[in-house]
Design a protein around this motif. Structure first.
Motif, PDB file in Angstrom:
ATOM      1  N   LEU A   1     -24.689 -18.623   1.877  1.00 43.09           N
ATOM      2  CA  LEU A   1     -25.625 -18.916   2.964  1.00 43.09           C
ATOM      3  C   LEU A   1     -26.547 -17.724   3.222  1.00 43.09           C
ATOM      4  O   LEU A   1     -27.756 -17.899   3.423  1.00 43.09           O
ATOM      5  N   LYS A   2     -26.001 -16.520   3.190  1.00 42.86           N
ATOM      6  CA  LYS A   2     -26.826 -15.316   3.376  1.00 42.86           C
ATOM      7  C   LYS A   2     -27.836 -15.175   2.235  1.00 42.86           C
ATOM      8  O   LYS A   2     -28.987 -14.790   2.458  1.00 42.86           O
ATOM      9  N   ARG A   3     -27.420 -15.486   1.016  1.00 34.17           N
ATOM     10  CA  ARG A   3     -28.329 -15.415  -0.132  1.00 34.17           C
ATOM     11  C   ARG A   3     -29.458 -16.434   0.017  1.00 34.17           C
ATOM     12  O   ARG A   3     -30.622 -16.125  -0.198  1.00 34.17           O
ATOM     13  N   ALA A   4     -29.096 -17.650   0.405  1.00 41.97           N
ATOM     14  CA  ALA A   4     -30.116 -18.689   0.586  1.00 41.97           C
ATOM     15  C   ALA A   4     -31.088 -18.312   1.700  1.00 41.97           C
ATOM     16  O   ALA A   4     -32.304 -18.487   1.561  1.00 41.97           O
ATOM     17  N   LYS A   5     -30.564 -17.768   2.787  1.00 41.93           N
ATOM     18  CA  LYS A   5     -31.428 -17.372   3.909  1.00 41.93           C
ATOM     19  C   LYS A   5     -32.351 -16.225   3.512  1.00 41.93           C
ATOM     20  O   LYS A   5     -33.520 -16.201   3.890  1.00 41.93           O
ATOM     21  N   SER A   6     -31.848 -15.296   2.727  1.00 39.26           N
ATOM     22  CA  SER A   6     -32.651 -14.175   2.250  1.00 39.26           C
ATOM     23  C   SER A   6     -33.822 -14.670   1.389  1.00 39.26           C
ATOM     24  O   SER A   6     -34.957 -14.207   1.530  1.00 39.26           O
ATOM     25  N   VAL A   7     -33.545 -15.625   0.512  1.00 43.52           N
ATOM     26  CA  VAL A   7     -34.605 -16.190  -0.332  1.00 43.52           C
ATOM     27  C   VAL A   7     -35.582 -16.994   0.515  1.00 43.52           C
ATOM     28  O   VAL A   7     -36.802 -16.911   0.328  1.00 43.52           O
ATOM     29  N   LYS A   8     -35.084 -17.754   1.474  1.00 43.73           N
ATOM     30  CA  LYS A   8     -35.966 -18.508   2.375  1.00 43.73           C
ATOM     31  C   LYS A   8     -36.920 -17.566   3.097  1.00 43.73           C
ATOM     32  O   LYS A   8     -38.130 -17.823   3.152  1.00 43.73           O
ATOM     33  N   ASN A   9     -36.397 -16.472   3.646  1.00 44.24           N
ATOM     34  CA  ASN A   9     -37.246 -15.511   4.352  1.00 44.24           C
ATOM     35  C   ASN A   9     -38.292 -14.899   3.422  1.00 44.24           C
ATOM     36  O   ASN A   9     -39.447 -14.713   3.818  1.00 44.24           O
ATOM     37  N   SER A  10     -37.906 -14.606   2.185  1.00 45.29           N
ATOM     38  CA  SER A  10     -38.851 -14.031   1.217  1.00 45.29           C
ATOM     39  C   SER A  10     -39.930 -15.039   0.826  1.00 45.29           C
ATOM     40  O   SER A  10     -41.103 -14.674   0.695  1.00 45.29           O
ATOM     41  N   LEU A  11     -39.547 -16.301   0.636  1.00 45.04           N
ATOM     42  CA  LEU A  11     -40.542 -17.336   0.324  1.00 45.04           C
ATOM     43  C   LEU A  11     -41.504 -17.500   1.489  1.00 45.04           C
ATOM     44  O   LEU A  11     -42.719 -17.653   1.298  1.00 45.04           O
ATOM     45  N   SER A  12     -40.978 -17.463   2.707  1.00 46.58           N
ATOM     46  CA  SER A  12     -41.816 -17.588   3.892  1.00 46.58           C
ATOM     47  C   SER A  12     -42.792 -16.417   3.989  1.00 46.58           C
ATOM     48  O   SER A  12     -43.977 -16.607   4.286  1.00 46.58           O
ATOM     49  N   THR A  13     -42.308 -15.215   3.714  1.00 44.62           N
ATOM     50  CA  THR A  13     -43.174 -14.030   3.712  1.00 44.62           C
ATOM     51  C   THR A  13     -44.260 -14.156   2.641  1.00 44.62           C
ATOM     52  O   THR A  13     -45.381 -13.694   2.829  1.00 44.62           O
ATOM     53  N   ALA A  14     -43.931 -14.808   1.529  1.00 46.14           N
ATOM     54  CA  ALA A  14     -44.885 -15.002   0.429  1.00 46.14           C
ATOM     55  C   ALA A  14     -45.840 -16.166   0.689  1.00 46.14           C
ATOM     56  O   ALA A  14     -46.660 -16.489  -0.163  1.00 46.14           O
ATOM     57  N   GLY A  15     -45.721 -16.837   1.844  1.00 48.98           N
ATOM     58  CA  GLY A  15     -46.703 -17.848   2.210  1.00 48.98           C
ATOM     59  C   GLY A  15     -46.231 -19.280   2.224  1.00 48.98           C
ATOM     60  O   GLY A  15     -47.008 -20.182   2.539  1.00 48.98           O
ATOM     61  N   VAL A  16     -44.978 -19.545   1.884  1.00 52.65           N
ATOM     62  CA  VAL A  16     -44.463 -20.915   1.918  1.00 52.65           C
ATOM     63  C   VAL A  16     -44.072 -21.217   3.371  1.00 52.65           C
ATOM     64  O   VAL A  16     -43.373 -20.421   4.003  1.00 52.65           O
ATOM     65  N   ASP A  17     -44.530 -22.337   3.893  1.00 53.59           N
ATOM     66  CA  ASP A  17     -44.229 -22.729   5.265  1.00 53.59           C
ATOM     67  C   ASP A  17     -42.719 -22.856   5.447  1.00 53.59           C
ATOM     68  O   ASP A  17     -42.076 -23.662   4.778  1.00 53.59           O
ATOM     69  N   SER A  18     -42.158 -22.072   6.356  1.00 51.07           N
ATOM     70  CA  SER A  18     -40.704 -22.073   6.542  1.00 51.07           C
ATOM     71  C   SER A  18     -40.183 -23.413   7.050  1.00 51.07           C
ATOM     72  O   SER A  18     -39.006 -23.730   6.855  1.00 51.07           O
ATOM     73  N   GLY A  19     -41.045 -24.231   7.651  1.00 54.22           N
ATOM     74  CA  GLY A  19     -40.642 -25.557   8.098  1.00 54.22           C
ATOM     75  C   GLY A  19     -40.335 -26.503   6.947  1.00 54.22           C
ATOM     76  O   GLY A  19     -39.665 -27.519   7.141  1.00 54.22           O
ATOM     77  N   ARG A  20     -40.814 -26.180   5.763  1.00 57.98           N
ATOM     78  CA  ARG A  20     -40.555 -26.997   4.574  1.00 57.98           C
ATOM     79  C   ARG A  20     -39.252 -26.619   3.889  1.00 57.98           C
ATOM     80  O   ARG A  20     -38.777 -27.319   3.002  1.00 57.98           O
ATOM     81  N   ILE A  21     -38.674 -25.475   4.261  1.00 56.95           N
ATOM     82  CA  ILE A  21     -37.553 -24.915   3.519  1.00 56.95           C
ATOM     83  C   ILE A  21     -36.241 -25.129   4.279  1.00 56.95           C
ATOM     84  O   ILE A  21     -36.124 -24.771   5.443  1.00 56.95           O
ATOM     85  N   SER A  22     -35.267 -25.703   3.592  1.00 59.71           N
ATOM     86  CA  SER A  22     -33.912 -25.790   4.143  1.00 59.71           C
ATOM     87  C   SER A  22     -32.984 -25.012   3.224  1.00 59.71           C
ATOM     88  O   SER A  22     -33.315 -24.742   2.068  1.00 59.71           O
ATOM     89  N   ILE A  23     -31.835 -24.613   3.754  1.00 57.67           N
ATOM     90  CA  ILE A  23     -30.893 -23.828   2.965  1.00 57.67           C
ATOM     91  C   ILE A  23     -29.527 -24.505   2.972  1.00 57.67           C
ATOM     92  O   ILE A  23     -29.189 -25.245   3.898  1.00 57.67           O
ATOM     93  N   ILE A  24     -28.789 -24.240   1.906  1.00 58.52           N
ATOM     94  CA  ILE A  24     -27.428 -24.755   1.770  1.00 58.52           C
ATOM     95  C   ILE A  24     -26.638 -23.749   0.945  1.00 58.52           C
ATOM     96  O   ILE A  24     -27.198 -23.049   0.103  1.00 58.52           O
ATOM     97  N   SER A  25     -25.338 -23.668   1.208  1.00 64.62           N
ATOM     98  CA  SER A  25     -24.467 -22.813   0.417  1.00 64.62           C
ATOM     99  C   SER A  25     -23.458 -23.677  -0.320  1.00 64.62           C
ATOM    100  O   SER A  25     -22.820 -24.542   0.271  1.00 64.62           O
TER     101      SER A  25
END
Length: 170
Positions: free
Chosen positions: A119-143
């Protein structure tokens, strides 16, 4: 009076609406706007037969992000992969699709620990994608913890393949 209402009702039911074909402006070039500006996206896969083919084509281009043992921070080389993946996810073809980041672990550690680490790995990647411009509302995470290994051998190379986050569109 009753027969008149029946007549009107039948006329309405059986008359229906006209079948007019939609009009398409063949000179409208805004449909292809932005395709030339995509970086990291293989433009040879622009036409798809179905949603499944579209998802498969995009998912085949997205790269897994690998982590060190017991780590969820993203190294510089993996950050470059995230930037490439973000460009694909923001392309005209994929910009309206939902994104799932799946955290995975090797077989070491307890189930609870591995699910938390995934879960921490998925959240870390989500945050990085969001920083790179991907809308965080489109991203869900799962472990998936250790339950979805890419490799099942019991050696260091295999364990490294399982310490990852997979990015997928759906």
């Amino acid at each position: 009076m009753k027969s008149f209402l029946s007549f009107v009702l039948c006329a309405v039911i059986f008359s229906g609406c006209s079948q007019k074909s939609p009009e398409i402006d063949a000179t409208d070039d805004t449909i292809d706007a932005g395709i030339d500006n995509m970086q990291g996206y293989d433009s040879s896969s622009e036409s798809f037969g179905s949603d499944e083919e579209k998802f498969a084509s995009i998912n085949n281009q997205l790269q897994p992000i690998y982590f060190g043992t017991d780590r969820y921070d993203i190294s510089a080389t993996e950050a470059e992969k995230i930037d490439t993946d973000a460009n694909i996810l923001n392309s005209a073809v994929a910009s309206n699709l939902n994104v799932v980041v799946e955290g995975n672990c090797d077989e070491w550690g307890t189930d609870e620990y591995n699910y938390a680490l995934g879960l921490k790995r998925a959240k870390s990647v989500k945050n990085s994608l969001s920083t790179a411009g991907v809308d965080s509302g489109r991203i869900s995470i799962i472990s998936y913890g250790e339950s979805k290994p890419k490799c099942s051998d019991h050696n260091a190379e295999c364990w490294q393949e399982n310490r990852r986050a997979d990015i997928k569109v759906r």
